[in-house]
Design an enzyme around this catalytic site. Structure first.
Site, PDB file in Angstrom:
ATOM      1  N   CYS A   1       6.945  -0.330   6.488  1.00 13.46           N
ATOM      2  CA  CYS A   1       6.147   0.743   5.684  1.00 13.46           C
ATOM      3  C   CYS A   1       7.229   1.304   4.832  1.00 13.46           C
ATOM      4  O   CYS A   1       8.517   1.427   5.283  1.00 13.46           O
ATOM      5  CB  CYS A   1       5.751   2.038   6.878  1.00 13.46           C
ATOM      6  SG  CYS A   1       5.167   3.522   6.309  1.00 13.46           S
ATOM      7  N   LEU A   2       6.731   1.937   3.569  1.00 10.08           N
ATOM      8  CA  LEU A   2       7.683   2.271   2.504  1.00 10.08           C
ATOM      9  C   LEU A   2       8.688   3.558   3.084  1.00 10.08           C
ATOM     10  O   LEU A   2       9.609   3.861   2.578  1.00 10.08           O
ATOM     11  CB  LEU A   2       7.006   2.408   1.388  1.00 10.08           C
ATOM     12  CG  LEU A   2       6.404   1.272   0.757  1.00 10.08           C
ATOM     13  CD1 LEU A   2       6.175   1.685  -0.786  1.00 10.08           C
ATOM     14  CD2 LEU A   2       7.609   0.024   0.567  1.00 10.08           C
TER      15      LEU A   2
ATOM     16  N   GLN B   1       3.009  10.145   1.506  1.00 10.98           N
ATOM     17  CA  GLN B   1       4.387   9.475   1.527  1.00 10.98           C
ATOM     18  C   GLN B   1       4.836   9.926   0.207  1.00 10.98           C
ATOM     19  O   GLN B   1       6.233   9.734  -0.026  1.00 10.98           O
ATOM     20  CB  GLN B   1       4.214   7.897   1.363  1.00 10.98           C
ATOM     21  CG  GLN B   1       3.725   7.335   2.577  1.00 10.98           C
ATOM     22  CD  GLN B   1       3.569   5.700   2.655  1.00 10.98           C
ATOM     23  OE1 GLN B   1       2.576   5.139   2.344  1.00 10.98           O
ATOM     24  NE2 GLN B   1       4.670   5.317   3.181  1.00 10.98           N
TER      25      GLN B   1
ATOM     26  N   HIS C   1      -3.550   0.753   8.123  1.00  2.59           N
ATOM     27  CA  HIS C   1      -2.279   1.405   8.077  1.00  2.59           C
ATOM     28  C   HIS C   1      -2.142   2.651   7.178  1.00  2.59           C
ATOM     29  O   HIS C   1      -1.862   3.766   7.403  1.00  2.59           O
ATOM     30  CB  HIS C   1      -1.230   0.424   7.481  1.00  2.59           C
ATOM     31  CG  HIS C   1       0.083   0.796   7.330  1.00  2.59           C
ATOM     32  ND1 HIS C   1       1.383   0.401   8.127  1.00  2.59           N
ATOM     33  CD2 HIS C   1       0.449   1.826   6.595  1.00  2.59           C
ATOM     34  CE1 HIS C   1       2.253   1.046   7.537  1.00  2.59           C
ATOM     35  NE2 HIS C   1       1.927   1.660   6.908  1.00  2.59           N
ATOM     36  N   GLU C   2      -2.897   2.442   5.903  1.00  4.59           N
ATOM     37  CA  GLU C   2      -2.756   3.365   5.047  1.00  4.59           C
ATOM     38  C   GLU C   2      -3.851   4.563   5.465  1.00  4.59           C
ATOM     39  O   GLU C   2      -3.514   5.829   4.933  1.00  4.59           O
ATOM     40  CB  GLU C   2      -3.225   2.871   3.577  1.00  4.59           C
ATOM     41  CG  GLU C   2      -2.329   1.831   3.175  1.00  4.59           C
ATOM     42  CD  GLU C   2      -0.677   2.346   3.165  1.00  4.59           C
ATOM     43  OE1 GLU C   2      -0.622   3.469   3.162  1.00  4.59           O
ATOM     44  OE2 GLU C   2      -0.060   1.308   3.176  1.00  4.59           O
TER      45      GLU C   2
ATOM     46  N   HIS D   1      -2.246   7.217   7.537  1.00  6.00           N
ATOM     47  CA  HIS D   1      -1.269   8.082   6.853  1.00  6.00           C
ATOM     48  C   HIS D   1      -1.893   9.363   6.594  1.00  6.00           C
ATOM     49  O   HIS D   1      -1.531  10.259   6.167  1.00  6.00           O
ATOM     50  CB  HIS D   1      -0.723   7.285   5.557  1.00  6.00           C
ATOM     51  CG  HIS D   1       0.720   6.472   5.557  1.00  6.00           C
ATOM     52  ND1 HIS D   1       1.708   7.226   6.148  1.00  6.00           N
ATOM     53  CD2 HIS D   1       0.658   5.307   5.535  1.00  6.00           C
ATOM     54  CE1 HIS D   1       2.717   6.081   6.205  1.00  6.00           C
ATOM     55  NE2 HIS D   1       2.225   4.973   5.799  1.00  6.00           N
TER      56      HIS D   1
ATOM     57  N   GLY E   1       0.934  -1.244   0.100  1.00  9.26           N
ATOM     58  CA  GLY E   1       0.142  -0.014  -0.060  1.00  9.26           C
ATOM     59  C   GLY E   1       0.765   1.135   0.061  1.00  9.26           C
ATOM     60  O   GLY E   1       2.052   1.180   0.325  1.00  9.26           O
TER      61      GLY E   1
END
Ligand code: NI
Length: 187
Positions: free
Chosen positions: A93-94, A51, A137-138, A141, A46
């Protein structure tokens, strides 16, 4: 089609408030395509707009596994309208390269969002599935919340962050989650 730069933990943009999308314009469509390109380039499940430095309420997901192909999903203006249960979720996480740690999540959630055609939709994900955890999670963000704010073992995670040249956990950001703690205590 382009791969965008992913912003790492420590940059304040990841903590900023985001704006709603009013219309799925050509610009938003291009952003979403670029977010998919970026997510795949980094082998992510994701990716959320902050981000890549865009403060809008958008995230994309592809929760496919080798045995279970899933469609690409786009969530615009997401709101979690129902949540229950609790699980521990091992996440990365990226924006936190090489950092994986256990966090607290709901086991079941329902999210309301707009799709790429501007249509309102709802999706329910259950049993702590990858989809269910990725939605949480997303979604976070888009609220300036990061997975380490749900951390279980702060000190181990701080060591991992340090090893990867990332800033430590901000203790003031760790969320108080008594509803999750109460369920997790009984497991
Ligand atoms: Ni993330």
């Amino acid at each position: 089609m382009s791969v965008l730069k992913v912003i790492n933990y420590g940059d304040d943009v990841l903590r900023q408030p985001t704006e709603k999308v009013h219309k799925v314009s050509a610009k938003i469509q291009k952003l979403v395509n670029d977010m998919f390109d970026t997510m795949y380039a980094y082998n992510g499940v994701g990716l959320a707009a902050p981000q890549v430095g865009v403060l809008k309420k958008i995230f994309v997901l592809d929760c496919s596994t080798d045995d279970d192909p899933m469609p690409q999903m786009v969530f615009i203006n997401p709101v979690i309208i129902k949540k229950s249960g609790a699980i521990l979720s091992r996440e990365g996480c990226l924006s936190f390269p090489n950092v994986f740690t256990d966090v607290k999540r709901y086991a079941d959630v329902t999210v309301r969002y707009m799709d790429m055609k501007g249509k309102m939709r709802e999706m329910t994900a259950t049993e702590g599935s990858l989809l269910c955890r990725a939605i949480q999670h997303e979604y976070d963000h888009t609220e300036g919340i990061l997975f380490v704010d749900h951390v279980v073992d702060r000190f181990t995670t701080d060591n991992l962050l340090h090893e990867n040249q990332l800033p430590p956990i901000d203790a003031n950001r760790i969320l108080s989650e008594p509803d999750l703690d109460n369920v997790l205590m009984m497991i």
